[in-house]
Design an enzyme around this catalytic site. Structure first.
Site, PDB file in Angstrom:
ATOM      1  N   ASP A  39     -33.667   6.601  21.868  1.00  0.00           N
ATOM      2  CA  ASP A  39     -34.965   6.746  22.523  1.00  0.00           C
ATOM      3  C   ASP A  39     -35.936   7.437  21.578  1.00  0.00           C
ATOM      4  OD1 ASP A  39     -34.542   5.580  25.113  1.00  0.00           O
ATOM      5  OD2 ASP A  39     -33.205   7.255  25.548  1.00  0.00           O
ATOM      6  N   ASP A  96     -31.771   1.283  32.139  1.00  0.00           N
ATOM      7  CA  ASP A  96     -31.859   2.506  31.351  1.00  0.00           C
ATOM      8  C   ASP A  96     -32.466   3.601  32.224  1.00  0.00           C
ATOM      9  OD1 ASP A  96     -32.154   4.389  29.332  1.00  0.00           O
ATOM     10  OD2 ASP A  96     -33.731   3.304  28.272  1.00  0.00           O
TER      11      ASP A  96
HETATM   12 ZN    ZN Z   1     -34.053   4.224  26.516  1.00  0.00          ZN
END
Ligand code: ZN
Length: 211
Positions: free
Chosen positions: A27, A167
């Site tokens: 991320d 996610d």
């Molecule tokens: Zn992610």
């Protein structure tokens, strides 16, 4: 990877790859598109030194075009950017493909599925976010299941081959429901990294719910 113990990065990567993780999900946050800063290309390059598994890089940034060259050099395989970012989606998709990488498109919980459908035939992965991007530890938003089902149906009707990823808030309880609705790529952080038996968790995450 955001849930890994960064002070023991090499061991953490080996532990979850050995446990059966198919991909590593990174991320990237710019402190603008989302309030937090996280993972940058040099971090990804460092992990690339340790493993050959595919890297799924999720960029939560305002200007995705500025990141593509650096991510390609760092060893990304798939780059997923946000439809809500400032750059023209078709330009970002072309830039990702120009490096021989696979493009993915993510969208926030408040964005309708219809915003993403014009791009489905040009991407390899679609990611309906099940939490607000940028903050960890949020519970899975249940209406994401309907979005997954809608996307699955559209993909079937258009006879496309792309993954539907989930996610945010993915646990061993939520995972089977998402698979049953059509999810094909599951991202889990704390559920895997905070477990003493990550192989058991990964096994459970893979198991679809009985109909
Ligand atoms: Zn992610």
């Amino acid at each position: 990877m955001l849930a890994a113990d960064f002070s023991r990065l090499g061991e953490e990567v080996k532990r979850i790859v050995t446990a059966g993780a198919d991909m590593l999900h990174f991320d990237v946050m710019d402190g603008e598109f989302v309030p937090n800063f996280a993972i940058s290309p040099p971090f990804i390059a460092a992990v690339r030194e340790i493993t050959d598994v595919p890297f799924d890089v999720h960029i939560m940034v305002t200007h995705p075009l500025r990141y593509i060259d650096a991510l390609a050099a760092a060893g990304a395989d798939l780059v997923t950017f946000h439809i809500e970012s400032a750059d023209e989606p078709s330009e970002v998709i072309s830039a990702i493909k120009a490096h021989g990488l696979k493009p993915g498109l993510a969208f926030c919980p408040k964005t309708p599925v219809s915003a993403i459908t014009p791009y489905l035939s040009d991407i390899d992965l679609v990611l309906p976010m099940s939490v607000e991007p940028g903050l960890g530890g949020q519970p899975f938003q249940r209406d994401t299941l309907e979005k997954i089902a809608t996307l699955h149906q559209i993909i079937q009707e258009m006879t496309l081959l792309l993954d539907i990823s989930v996610d945010g808030g993915v646990t061993t309880e939520i995972a089977p429901l998402t698979i049953r609705h059509g999810a094909t790529v599951l991202v889990a952080g704390t559920a895997i990294f905070r477990s003493q038996q990550p192989e058991t968790v990964i096994q459970k995450l893979r198991t679809p719910a009985s109909l």
